[in-house]
Scaffold this motif. Sequence first.
Motif, short mmCIF file in Angstrom:
data_model
loop_
_atom_site.label_atom_id
_atom_site.label_comp_id
_atom_site.label_asym_id
_atom_site.label_seq_id
_atom_site.Cartn_x
_atom_site.Cartn_y
_atom_site.Cartn_z
N SER A 235 7.46 7.65 2.26
CA SER A 235 7.05 6.48 1.68
C SER A 235 6.28 6.59 0.22
O SER A 235 6.15 7.63 -0.05
CB SER A 235 5.75 6.20 2.69
N ASN A 236 5.77 5.39 -0.26
CA ASN A 236 5.45 5.24 -1.65
C ASN A 236 6.35 5.54 -2.78
O ASN A 236 6.32 6.43 -3.68
CB ASN A 236 4.30 6.28 -1.81
N GLY B 203 0.74 -1.17 -0.10
CA GLY B 203 0.20 -0.11 -0.11
C GLY B 203 0.91 1.21 0.13
O GLY B 203 0.28 2.37 -0.44
N PHE B 204 2.15 0.98 0.33
CA PHE B 204 3.12 2.24 0.31
C PHE B 204 4.25 2.25 -0.30
O PHE B 204 5.31 2.70 -0.25
CB PHE B 204 3.37 2.61 1.68
N GLN C 238 12.62 7.30 -6.19
CA GLN C 238 11.56 7.80 -7.27
C GLN C 238 10.25 7.46 -6.70
O GLN C 238 10.08 6.26 -6.08
CB GLN C 238 11.81 6.90 -8.60
N ILE C 239 9.41 8.43 -6.78
CA ILE C 239 8.13 8.26 -6.10
C ILE C 239 7.38 7.51 -6.95
O ILE C 239 7.22 7.53 -8.38
CB ILE C 239 7.33 9.78 -6.03
N ILE D 137 2.24 10.43 -5.76
CA ILE D 137 2.05 11.07 -4.56
C ILE D 137 3.17 10.44 -3.62
O ILE D 137 3.38 9.10 -3.20
CB ILE D 137 0.67 10.70 -3.93
N LEU D 138 3.80 11.55 -2.71
CA LEU D 138 4.52 10.92 -1.67
C LEU D 138 4.14 11.14 -0.38
O LEU D 138 3.51 12.03 -0.18
CB LEU D 138 5.85 12.05 -1.87
N HIS D 139 4.32 10.05 0.58
CA HIS D 139 3.56 10.30 1.83
C HIS D 139 4.78 10.55 2.71
O HIS D 139 5.77 9.85 2.64
CB HIS D 139 2.94 8.96 2.22
#
Length: 431
Positions: free
Chosen positions: A380-381, A363-364, A401-402, A412-414
């Motif tokens: 994350s991600n 999920g991430f 790399q995102i 999207i970067l968490h």
Amino acid sequence: MLLFWGLPAVAQKKSSQVRQLEKQRKEILKKIQQTDQELTKTRTEKQNGEKMLKLVERQVAQRTRMVELLDQEVDGLQVALDSFTRERDTLLKQEDMCKRQYAKSVMAMQRRSLSVDRILFLFSSEDFDTAFRRKIFLEQYAVAHSKAAEALGHTRAKVEENRRDIAKTHARKSSLLAMRAAEKKKLESEKQQRTTEIKKLSGQQKNLERQLRKQKNAAAALDRKIEQQIAYEIAEAERKAREERERLERKRAAVRKPAKSGSTGKTEPENTATISRRAAVKGGYAMNAEERALSADFASNRGRLPAPVRGHYDLVGQYGVHSVQGNNRVRTSSGGIDLRVNGDRRAYSVFNGVVTSVFAINGFNNSVIIRHGNYLTVYSNLSSVSVSKGQKISTGQVIGQIATDTDSQETILHFQIWKERSKQNPSSWIR
């Protein structure tokens, strides 16, 4: 005659009320047109279910008001029609009376020759006084005949005017009835659209809830992994601090032992202030001098840290509990922020530090933890990672790399910030 003169005033009053209703109808029509424009714009936007429903509900309320005003207008016109009809009946009766009076005067005048009868009538008087009164009578008779003709003409004109008013009112009423029928049809359509939007929103809400459950589980797994890593690092730091204390204790003991045996050699103990590890809070991460300086430096840059992405980005996920974008009925919680990028898809370190963990969570995707004293930043991600565990990192260094979502095509970067075991709001840290 009082009834006759009172009827136009009643009709005029009702007509004024109808005009006022027409003005209100035009105003509500402008509002409906504005709502239509907003609906058209909203249909082209994403994540707009809640807004769409509110606009449709507003449109239904406005359309309902429009139908109510049209009903009132139709009722007002009907009252005006009834008033005009009564006025017409009164005018027709008056016209009939005028016709009879005028007919009598015409017939009376036709039975005699006016030029002869007038002279004979005057000269047949017994005396001058009688002749004078007969002269006045003839003049009054002529005036009465003229007035009868004038009254008949005036009444006829009023009758024709009344008929035109009735015809125009009938036409206007028919137009309003057609308009009301069209508005009711639109209202039914909009009510149906509202029902559809409610069902759609309900379906979206269920899908969102399912997605949020998955995201919640993924976020909980990420938090557990971060907490485990923090606990491990705290334990490791405490172990190193304990080993340092034990080593220093052995050295101090070695210094004291020769002194007891009379040895004259002198051995200075190590400076415990520069080499010993200690935590800023009880149960926290035991830092050495270098880490304490780094932690203080990180804390002093609160609100001035660079964003973990470059170029234009959008904040699409906020820290803490908040409503889901486009649906205020669904709420979610986040331990960090979500940054959507459009150009540069790389993640960057926000400060100097050391990579303490690189791991993957469903999920991430991939995640990286960087320690800055007793502060940590989490990225994350990531679809790929450019750093490794134990590597020293400088501010602005590329981390990885995102990842881009295959369905939404969003990148999207968490991003999270922790102090010891507590989460921080990243938005208050980055500029």
